[in-house]
Write an enzyme that holds these catalytic residues in place. Structure first.
Site, PDB file in Angstrom:
ATOM      1  N   TYR A 165      -7.083   3.204   1.143  1.00 43.09           N
ATOM      2  CA  TYR A 165      -7.025   2.812   2.544  1.00 43.09           C
ATOM      3  C   TYR A 165      -7.925   3.722   3.362  1.00 43.09           C
ATOM      4  CZ  TYR A 165      -4.909   1.558   7.044  1.00 43.09           C
ATOM      5  OH  TYR A 165      -4.695   1.142   8.328  1.00 43.09           O
ATOM      6  N   ASN A 196      -8.194   4.506   6.462  1.00 43.63           N
ATOM      7  CA  ASN A 196      -7.631   5.370   7.495  1.00 43.63           C
ATOM      8  C   ASN A 196      -6.899   6.590   6.930  1.00 43.63           C
ATOM      9  OD1 ASN A 196      -8.711   3.791   9.445  1.00 43.63           O
ATOM     10  ND2 ASN A 196      -6.818   2.780  10.002  1.00 43.63           N
ATOM     11  N   TYR A 197      -6.733   6.654   5.613  1.00 43.14           N
ATOM     12  CA  TYR A 197      -6.208   7.868   4.969  1.00 43.14           C
ATOM     13  C   TYR A 197      -7.365   8.487   4.200  1.00 43.14           C
ATOM     14  CZ  TYR A 197      -1.772   5.341   5.640  1.00 43.14           C
ATOM     15  OH  TYR A 197      -0.715   4.640   6.143  1.00 43.14           O
ATOM     16  N   GLU A 201       0.873  -1.171   0.000  1.00 44.97           N
ATOM     17  CA  GLU A 201       0.000   0.000   0.000  1.00 44.97           C
ATOM     18  C   GLU A 201       0.907   1.218   0.000  1.00 44.97           C
ATOM     19  OE1 GLU A 201      -1.519   3.388   1.944  1.00 44.97           O
ATOM     20  OE2 GLU A 201      -0.536   1.918   3.211  1.00 44.97           O
TER      21      GLU A 201
END
Length: 193
Positions: A133, A135-136, A92
């Site tokens: 992702y 959390n971003y 990632e």
């Protein structure tokens, strides 16, 4: 580095400072950033890497974080938990750009650089969907007003964050939070029973 040291480091406090620094919730510096994320399924070509390198020189303070995948993480099936990004991904990437000066011109310059960089990365990252992702959180993927997106609107970001698990998450949220109390600009929507 311990969890406490990590938290202090990322909070911009000295790692062995007094405890009252933890209690002082005022921000010590003003720092702005724009972040986006991608998942890589095949090694990036040499040409792609050269292009990445050249583009990094265009920004004042860019950063790329590569998080490797594989190993034990790939042993969990894509549909076993909400987080689907497992065995088919090599790593990632978090793309970041930072700036310290306030002002719309400086912000636009850096945000536009990040968006151009993200477009450049398209041939080298996951497709159908281009995964991201959670959390971003990336509001460029789509957003709703006050967390009130319909299923089809939320699908724009939900499938990128959760792939096939998005539909199941909508069902779970609709059952346990039918009034959509827990919401944000990119929350899982609720649908009528």
């Amino acid at each position: 580095m311990s969890w406490i040291q990590s938290a202090l480091y990322f909070a911009d406090f000295p790692a062995n400072g007094p405890v009252n620094l933890l209690l002082n919730r005022t921000q010590m510096t003003t720092r702005f950033f724009k972040a986006k994320s991608d998942f890589v399924t095949e090694p990036v070509s040499e040409t792609g890497l050269k292009g990445i390198w050249n583009r990094l020189y265009e920004a004042d303070e860019p950063q790329i974080i590569l998080s490797p995948y594989g190993g034990r993480i790939s042993e969990i099936g894509e549909s076993e938990i909400p987080y689907p990004h497992r065995d088919r991904y090599i790593y990632e990437i978090q793309h970041l750009v930072y700036w310290d000066k306030e002002g719309i011109d400086v912000a636009n310059k850096n945000i536009n650089w990040m968006r151009r960089f993200y477009r450049y990365m398209a041939p080298y990252v996951s497709k159908s969907p281009r995964a991201a992702y959670i959390n971003y959180r990336d509001l460029d993927l789509g957003q709703s007003r006050n967390g009130t997106a319909t299923y089809s609107q939320a699908r724009a970001w939900g499938v990128k964050y959760f792939n096939k698990n998005f539909k199941k998450l909508v069902q779970v949220k609709s059952k346990f939070d039918p009034d959509n109390f827990f919401r944000n600009e990119q929350s899982i929507p609720t649908v009528p029973a």
